[in-house]
Scaffold this motif. Structure first.
Motif, short mmCIF file in Angstrom:
data_model
loop_
_atom_site.label_atom_id
_atom_site.label_comp_id
_atom_site.label_asym_id
_atom_site.label_seq_id
_atom_site.Cartn_x
_atom_site.Cartn_y
_atom_site.Cartn_z
N ASN A 412 69.32 44.49 40.32
CA ASN A 412 68.03 43.56 39.97
C ASN A 412 68.56 42.28 38.98
OD1 ASN A 412 65.13 42.97 40.47
ND2 ASN A 412 65.43 42.60 38.23
N VAL A 413 68.30 41.00 39.46
CA VAL A 413 68.62 39.71 38.54
C VAL A 413 67.57 39.16 38.05
CG1 VAL A 413 69.86 37.72 38.78
CG2 VAL A 413 70.68 39.73 40.32
N HIS A 414 67.16 39.46 36.84
CA HIS A 414 65.95 39.07 36.15
C HIS A 414 66.54 37.65 35.46
CE1 HIS A 414 62.14 38.73 34.11
NE2 HIS A 414 62.62 38.23 33.22
N PHE A 415 65.74 36.38 35.72
CA PHE A 415 66.11 35.22 34.81
C PHE A 415 65.03 34.50 34.74
CE2 PHE A 415 67.56 30.90 34.35
CZ PHE A 415 68.55 30.91 33.76
N ASP A 416 64.72 34.10 33.47
CA ASP A 416 63.67 32.93 33.21
C ASP A 416 64.52 31.76 32.48
OD1 ASP A 416 61.13 34.24 33.99
OD2 ASP A 416 61.97 35.71 32.13
N ASP A 417 64.24 30.60 32.78
CA ASP A 417 64.77 29.14 32.09
C ASP A 417 64.35 29.63 30.47
OD1 ASP A 417 66.38 27.87 33.71
OD2 ASP A 417 64.80 27.26 34.70
N HIS A 418 65.31 29.04 29.89
CA HIS A 418 64.96 28.78 28.19
C HIS A 418 64.39 27.48 28.00
CE1 HIS A 418 65.88 27.99 23.99
NE2 HIS A 418 65.63 29.36 23.62
N PRO A 419 63.51 27.43 27.21
CA PRO A 419 63.12 25.74 26.90
C PRO A 419 64.27 24.73 26.86
CG PRO A 419 61.71 27.37 25.66
CD PRO A 419 62.82 28.31 26.42
N ASN A 420 65.28 25.31 26.18
CA ASN A 420 66.58 24.41 26.04
C ASN A 420 66.99 23.99 27.62
OD1 ASN A 420 68.25 23.20 23.68
ND2 ASN A 420 69.72 23.85 25.24
N ASP A 421 67.08 24.84 28.56
CA ASP A 421 67.63 24.52 29.87
C ASP A 421 66.69 23.70 30.41
OD1 ASP A 421 68.94 26.86 29.00
OD2 ASP A 421 68.18 28.39 30.23
N VAL A 422 65.27 23.72 30.41
CA VAL A 422 64.34 23.26 30.85
C VAL A 422 64.35 21.57 30.27
CG1 VAL A 422 61.86 22.49 31.37
CG2 VAL A 422 62.75 24.93 31.11
N ALA A 423 64.73 21.61 29.17
CA ALA A 423 64.65 20.02 28.72
C ALA A 423 65.94 19.33 29.02
CB ALA A 423 64.69 20.12 26.93
N MET A 424 66.97 20.16 29.01
CA MET A 424 68.41 19.40 29.59
C MET A 424 68.35 19.31 30.75
SD MET A 424 72.19 21.52 29.73
CE MET A 424 72.13 21.89 27.94
N ARG A 425 67.46 19.99 31.97
CA ARG A 425 67.56 19.56 33.37
C ARG A 425 66.81 18.42 33.45
NH1 ARG A 425 65.61 24.28 35.00
NH2 ARG A 425 67.67 25.02 35.64
N LYS A 426 65.35 18.24 32.78
CA LYS A 426 64.96 17.18 32.84
C LYS A 426 65.48 15.86 32.43
CE LYS A 426 60.44 15.11 30.81
NZ LYS A 426 59.25 15.34 29.97
N HIS A 427 66.26 15.80 31.58
CA HIS A 427 67.29 14.80 31.03
C HIS A 427 68.35 14.55 32.14
CE1 HIS A 427 70.37 12.36 28.78
NE2 HIS A 427 69.24 12.29 27.94
N ALA A 428 68.80 15.49 32.78
CA ALA A 428 69.69 15.31 33.65
C ALA A 428 69.04 14.40 34.94
CB ALA A 428 70.60 16.59 33.96
N TYR A 429 68.11 15.11 35.41
CA TYR A 429 67.31 14.35 36.58
C TYR A 429 67.07 13.09 36.35
CZ TYR A 429 66.12 18.74 38.81
OH TYR A 429 65.91 20.01 39.51
N GLY A 430 66.54 12.58 34.98
CA GLY A 430 66.45 11.38 34.75
C GLY A 430 67.84 10.44 34.76
N GLN A 431 68.75 11.15 34.20
CA GLN A 431 69.97 10.20 34.04
C GLN A 431 70.63 9.91 35.70
OE1 GLN A 431 69.41 8.91 31.14
NE2 GLN A 431 71.55 8.49 31.36
N GLY A 432 70.58 11.13 36.52
CA GLY A 432 71.02 11.17 37.79
C GLY A 432 70.02 10.12 38.77
#
Length: 522
Positions: A412-432
């Protein structure tokens, strides 16, 4: 020829898995004259067999055995039994990978020191440094034929790259090129150069892309010191009364159980199957599973912070033509908390075909926005964002109530994003999106993460045996003749694609195992 080996031959090193770690390790040991039996759950497919068709290739190569998922990540909802997109075949995911070959940066080996305490993150410094690995990185880059190293020229840029480069220039990025790729830009090692076919994920029919399937494995077999057993699905690892491992039990292609004795065992099944195997090998002496006195087996699962950005233009781009990932911007891979997060990310060209675009686009397979985007397919450019995600103890591989064809509990693979992951993804989406908008995109499409291709952690390295599973050589803290030889040993994820580092660690581990065997320590 020495191979094949008898099931009762307890002088052999058994390597479980033939991907970047296991395939490299098996060859390196064989080249040193060490007898090796490599057990591979999948079949053997070589370049003439690969299929330049996404769905058909997925059916040929992908690991589709049952797994279960939990957690808040999108994959658990949309791809519940496919948390990872990896290969079940000789060569493992080196058949499927894109070829990007980047060294982990110095500060990323010491993430806890550089990033400090981050709430909810189980950060730890690696028990080795970039300086320790530099000579092995050099060997790995030469072995893989990485472009832009050792005088090897870079690959040409396709239209997808040209769009990225134009946007990178507009945004002021300084480090954008066609990347360090383990894909021949000119003939090398008896293999052809890249012909820009564009089916990198389906197996390279030209053999231009490095894969253990047709480099390391046949080189090892040619020594007479390596036997590869295909369709050998490992069930558990056994140990003797002293607690040292001494045999591997597997199911062969005919469904029969076999037991191969061993002098040492190296587990290289990837970050999902490796901890599953250690947990499934529990015994009276090791009730919590092998190598698990720390309780860290299966914990700290990382899959990189990922996502994609696609953009439509008023003219055709034909992003699918040419090498899939020969295009990278590395400017954002620095550690700079002024952006709102620790660590960094890479931006890499990515193209997927119509079938996978239909599966992965968000929203997918329905609605006016989806159909309009698919109508614009030839006019799309695309990039993948890949960054350092935070290790969390709660992100974990555990044993499911479901069982596989051998009767053993699946992962079983359990995963939740860390707030740092969420903030990084938001920044990356914006730059892309800003990058594509700067060169005239008519619309941009941030796309959530796909099933994981970079699976890391779960058997992490640590200096302190209470904080991890293995030492800096991948040797179990608990059992000296048990090793882990894949990406599950990563202490932290870093921003870079992991394959080069997995190969590097395997070369270093082979030297160590040979030394330990010579000294009769194992």
């Amino acid at each position: 020829m020495t191979a094949p080996y008898d099931l009762n031959d307890d002088s052999v090193v058994v390597v479980i898995g033939t991907g970047a770690g296991g395939g490299t390790l098996a060859n390196e040991l064989a080249q040193k004259g060490i007898d090796v039996v490599a057990l591979e759950a999948g079949a053997r497919h070589l370049p003439p067999d690969y299929l330049n068709d996404e769905w058909a290739s997925f059916g040929q190569l992908a690991w589709t055995d049952m797994r279960t998922t939990s957690g808040s990540w999108r994959v658990a909802n949309d791809f519940a039994n496919l948390p990872a997109w990896i290969v079940k075949a000789v060569g493992g995911s080196t058949v499927h990978w894109a070829g990007a070959s980047l060294r982990i940066q110095d500060h990323e080996f010491r993430a806890k020191t550089h990033y400090g305490e981050i709430e909810g993150a189980n950060l730890l410094d690696w028990p080795l440094t970039l300086k320790d690995l530099e000579p092995y990185y050099e060997k790995a880059e030469y072995k893989l034929g990485v472009t832009r190293t050792n005088g090897i020229p870079g690959l040409p840029g396709n239209n997808n790259f040209k769009v990225m480069k134009a946007g990178a220039d507009k945004l002021g990025y300084k480090n954008c090129h066609t990347g360090r790729m383990a894909i021949n830009s000119e003939p090398r090692d008896g293999r052809a150069s890249c012909q820009q076919l564009g089916f990198c994920f389906q197996g390279c029919k030209m053999g231009a892309k490095w894969s253990t399937a047709y480099t390391e494995i046949p080189a090892g077999e040619a020594t007479g010191k390596l036997e590869v057993r295909e369709q050998a699905h490992v069930i558990k690892i056994e140990h003797d009364e002293s607690g040292q491992v001494n045999a591997v039990v597997y199911q062969d292609g005919d469904g029969n159980q076999q037991r191969q004795k061993a002098r040492a065992v190296c587990v290289a099944g990837n970050s999902i199957e490796s901890p599953r195997l250690l947990l499934n090998s529990a015994s009276t002496m090791y009730p919590d599973g092998l190598a698990n006195s720390s309780g860290q087996v299966g914990k700290n699962y990382m899959r990189h912070m990922t996502g994609s950005v696609y953009a439509a233009f008023d003219k055709p781009v034909n992003m699918y033509r040419g090498t899939t990932m020969a295009g990278i911007i590395t400017d954002e891979s620095r550690h700079d908390t002024s952006r709102g997060f620790a660590g960094g990310y890479e931006m890499e060209t990515l193209s997927i075909g119509v079938p996978f675009m239909a599966a992965f686009l968000n929203p997918g397979a329905w609605g006016r926005e989806f159909s309009a985007t698919m109508d614009m397919y030839e006019n799309l450019a695309g990039m993948w964002i890949v960054g350092e995600d935070m290790p969390q103890e709660s992100n974990a591989i555990t044993l499911s109530d479901e069982t596989d064809h051998t009767g053993m509990p699946v992962a079983n693979v359990h995963f939740d994003d860390h707030p740092n992951d969420v903030a990084m993804r938001k920044h990356a989406y914006g730059q892309g999106m800003a990058l594509y908008d700067s060169v005239g995109a008519t619309q941009s499409y941030p796309t959530p993460p796909y099933p994981s291709t970079h699976n890391l952690g779960t058997n992490r390295m640590s200096a302190d045996s209470s904080q991890g599973v293995v030492n800096s050589y991948g040797q179990s803290h608990d059992i000296k003749n048990l090793f882990v030889s894949d990406g599950s040993v990563f202490t932290t994820g870093a921003a870079e694609n992991p394959t080069l580092t997995i190969v590097t660690l395997a070369i270093r581990q082979a030297d160590y195992i040979a030394e330990q065997m010579t000294a009769k320590a194992i």
